[in-house]
Design a protein around this motif. Sequence first.
Motif, PDB file in Angstrom:
ATOM      1  N   ALA A   4       0.942  -1.178   0.103  1.00  0.00           N
ATOM      2  CA  ALA A   4      -0.036  -0.232   0.039  1.00  0.00           C
ATOM      3  C   ALA A   4       0.911   1.150  -0.018  1.00  0.00           C
ATOM      4  N   ASP A   5       2.255   1.236   0.522  1.00  0.00           N
ATOM      5  CA  ASP A   5       2.957   2.342   0.383  1.00  0.00           C
ATOM      6  C   ASP A   5       3.535   2.531  -0.897  1.00  0.00           C
ATOM      7  N   ILE A   6       3.543   1.646  -1.949  1.00  0.00           N
ATOM      8  CA  ILE A   6       4.161   2.018  -3.069  1.00  0.00           C
ATOM      9  C   ILE A   6       3.122   2.631  -4.063  1.00  0.00           C
ATOM     10  N   ILE A   7       3.389   4.017  -4.478  1.00  0.00           N
ATOM     11  CA  ILE A   7       2.600   4.545  -5.670  1.00  0.00           C
ATOM     12  C   ILE A   7       3.105   4.360  -6.809  1.00  0.00           C
ATOM     13  N   VAL A   8       2.293   3.772  -7.954  1.00  0.00           N
ATOM     14  CA  VAL A   8       2.865   3.760  -9.284  1.00  0.00           C
ATOM     15  C   VAL A   8       2.153   4.583 -10.178  1.00  0.00           C
ATOM     16  N   ARG A   9       2.884   5.830 -10.578  1.00  0.00           N
ATOM     17  CA  ARG A   9       2.140   6.802 -11.448  1.00  0.00           C
ATOM     18  C   ARG A   9       2.972   7.373 -12.614  1.00  0.00           C
ATOM     19  N   GLN A  10       2.413   7.983 -13.468  1.00  0.00           N
ATOM     20  CA  GLN A  10       3.090   8.494 -14.666  1.00  0.00           C
ATOM     21  C   GLN A  10       4.146   9.363 -14.522  1.00  0.00           C
ATOM     22  N   GLU A  11       5.299   9.283 -15.293  1.00  0.00           N
ATOM     23  CA  GLU A  11       6.295  10.216 -14.955  1.00  0.00           C
ATOM     24  C   GLU A  11       5.937  11.652 -15.150  1.00  0.00           C
ATOM     25  N   THR A  12       6.537  12.680 -14.646  1.00  0.00           N
ATOM     26  CA  THR A  12       6.421  14.133 -14.740  1.00  0.00           C
ATOM     27  C   THR A  12       7.848  14.508 -15.184  1.00  0.00           C
ATOM     28  N   ALA A  13       7.734  15.769 -15.644  1.00  0.00           N
ATOM     29  CA  ALA A  13       8.971  16.529 -15.995  1.00  0.00           C
ATOM     30  C   ALA A  13       9.920  16.569 -14.666  1.00  0.00           C
ATOM     31  N   ALA A  14       9.349  16.707 -13.593  1.00  0.00           N
ATOM     32  CA  ALA A  14      10.114  16.932 -12.374  1.00  0.00           C
ATOM     33  C   ALA A  14      10.838  15.605 -11.987  1.00  0.00           C
ATOM     34  N   ASP A  15      10.342  14.517 -12.614  1.00  0.00           N
ATOM     35  CA  ASP A  15      11.026  13.223 -12.280  1.00  0.00           C
ATOM     36  C   ASP A  15      12.036  12.742 -13.020  1.00  0.00           C
ATOM     37  N   VAL A  16      12.616  13.339 -14.179  1.00  0.00           N
ATOM     38  CA  VAL A  16      13.529  13.150 -15.132  1.00  0.00           C
ATOM     39  C   VAL A  16      14.808  12.776 -14.515  1.00  0.00           C
ATOM     40  N   ARG A  17      15.280  13.580 -13.560  1.00  0.00           N
ATOM     41  CA  ARG A  17      16.596  13.369 -12.748  1.00  0.00           C
ATOM     42  C   ARG A  17      16.518  12.070 -12.107  1.00  0.00           C
ATOM     43  N   ALA A  18      15.580  11.932 -11.479  1.00  0.00           N
ATOM     44  CA  ALA A  18      15.371  10.917 -10.441  1.00  0.00           C
ATOM     45  C   ALA A  18      15.269   9.657 -11.009  1.00  0.00           C
ATOM     46  N   ILE A  19      14.861   9.478 -12.137  1.00  0.00           N
ATOM     47  CA  ILE A  19      14.670   8.327 -13.213  1.00  0.00           C
ATOM     48  C   ILE A  19      16.076   7.904 -13.669  1.00  0.00           C
ATOM     49  N   ASP A  20      16.864   9.001 -14.063  1.00  0.00           N
ATOM     50  CA  ASP A  20      18.243   8.622 -14.200  1.00  0.00           C
ATOM     51  C   ASP A  20      18.968   7.908 -13.137  1.00  0.00           C
ATOM     52  N   VAL A  21      18.811   8.499 -12.072  1.00  0.00           N
ATOM     53  CA  VAL A  21      19.379   7.886 -10.765  1.00  0.00           C
ATOM     54  C   VAL A  21      19.038   6.498 -10.716  1.00  0.00           C
ATOM     55  N   VAL A  22      17.882   6.318 -10.710  1.00  0.00           N
ATOM     56  CA  VAL A  22      17.381   4.830 -10.721  1.00  0.00           C
ATOM     57  C   VAL A  22      18.104   3.685 -11.734  1.00  0.00           C
ATOM     58  N   ASN A  23      18.074   4.373 -12.936  1.00  0.00           N
ATOM     59  CA  ASN A  23      18.703   3.491 -13.880  1.00  0.00           C
ATOM     60  C   ASN A  23      20.380   3.404 -13.580  1.00  0.00           C
ATOM     61  N   LEU A  24      20.845   4.538 -13.477  1.00  0.00           N
ATOM     62  CA  LEU A  24      22.201   4.612 -13.195  1.00  0.00           C
ATOM     63  C   LEU A  24      22.541   3.416 -11.977  1.00  0.00           C
ATOM     64  N   SER A  25      21.902   3.465 -10.988  1.00  0.00           N
ATOM     65  CA  SER A  25      22.067   2.724  -9.556  1.00  0.00           C
ATOM     66  C   SER A  25      21.609   1.292  -9.971  1.00  0.00           C
ATOM     67  N   ALA A  26      20.603   0.900 -10.927  1.00  0.00           N
ATOM     68  CA  ALA A  26      20.202  -0.420 -10.950  1.00  0.00           C
ATOM     69  C   ALA A  26      21.006  -1.013 -11.992  1.00  0.00           C
ATOM     70  N   PHE A  27      21.657  -0.422 -12.846  1.00  0.00           N
ATOM     71  CA  PHE A  27      22.395  -1.269 -14.186  1.00  0.00           C
ATOM     72  C   PHE A  27      23.963  -0.645 -13.767  1.00  0.00           C
ATOM     73  N   GLU A  28      24.650  -1.610 -14.799  1.00  0.00           N
ATOM     74  CA  GLU A  28      26.211  -1.201 -14.352  1.00  0.00           C
ATOM     75  C   GLU A  28      26.790  -0.120 -14.956  1.00  0.00           C
ATOM     76  N   GLY A  29      26.117   0.212 -16.175  1.00  0.00           N
ATOM     77  CA  GLY A  29      26.560   1.429 -16.843  1.00  0.00           C
ATOM     78  C   GLY A  29      25.574   2.614 -17.091  1.00  0.00           C
ATOM     79  N   GLU A  30      25.800   3.375 -18.249  1.00  0.00           N
ATOM     80  CA  GLU A  30      24.985   4.583 -18.506  1.00  0.00           C
ATOM     81  C   GLU A  30      23.917   4.186 -19.525  1.00  0.00           C
TER      82      GLU A  30
END
Length: 180
Positions: A4-30
């Motif tokens: 119940a604590d997880i909210i799934v929603r459409q990305e907004t312009a404000a999320d772009v940098r955070a999404i980068d960080v998620v991908n950079l942390s989850a995968f080995e490269g860029e």
Amino acid sequence: MTMADIIVRQETAADVRAIDVVNLSAFEGEAEAILVTALRQSEHYIPELSLVAEIDNRIVGHILLSRAYLGRPGGEMDVLALAPMAVVPSQSHRGIGSALVRAAITKAASLGHKAIVVVGHPEFYARFGLEKASKWDIRCLLPVPEESVQAIELAKGALSGGGTLRYPALLTEFFRQTVQ
Ligand SMILES: CC(C)(COP(=O)(O)OP(=O)(O)OC[C@H]1O[C@@H](n2cnc3c(N)ncnc32)[C@H](O)[C@@H]1OP(=O)(O)O)[C@@H](O)C(=O)NCCC(=O)NCCS
């Protein structure tokens, strides 16, 4: 943490940098972060199908479904390619990835999309109803193992007759570079 604590929603312009960080942390490269940025700027991008998972107002996961094409004798049919998806390592194995896939499937179906294809681990995606794409005689020209190509129909019978998957050039290039 409960589901119940997880909210799934459409990305907004404000999320772009955070999404980068998620991908950079989850995968080995860029490569995945670069792919998301490129797809976002492309004609294949569908804003409603770039979803983030949020816990306590922090972005902890991301999934992107964008347009790919299934070539068949009568012409090409639009399908959705699921790539990439990522959960920050500190929050993995808690159901966030599953919540993202389920939300993406539900949203895609509600928007009238016909099918989703994914190149990934069958053990992970089978639980959401994805099956080997070869079941429908779907051919994929990407240099990836056949069993890693999976699909799910969102409209009954949409994949019958099979066809040849065509990914946008930037996705094809991504798979060439990242999948051995
Ligand atoms: C794959 C990923 C998105 C799963 O997210 P998650 O929030 O941990 O997923 P869930 O908690 O819903 O499900 C976890 C289950 O997924 C399966 N799973 C996770 N990673 C897997 C992998 N690399 N191969 C096969 N199955 C995997 C396991 O069965 C796991 O079950 P467990 O928790 O009992 O061990 C996340 O681990 C991740 O970002 N990995 C790195 C990036 C990646 O590989 N992305 C997918 C390819 S685009």
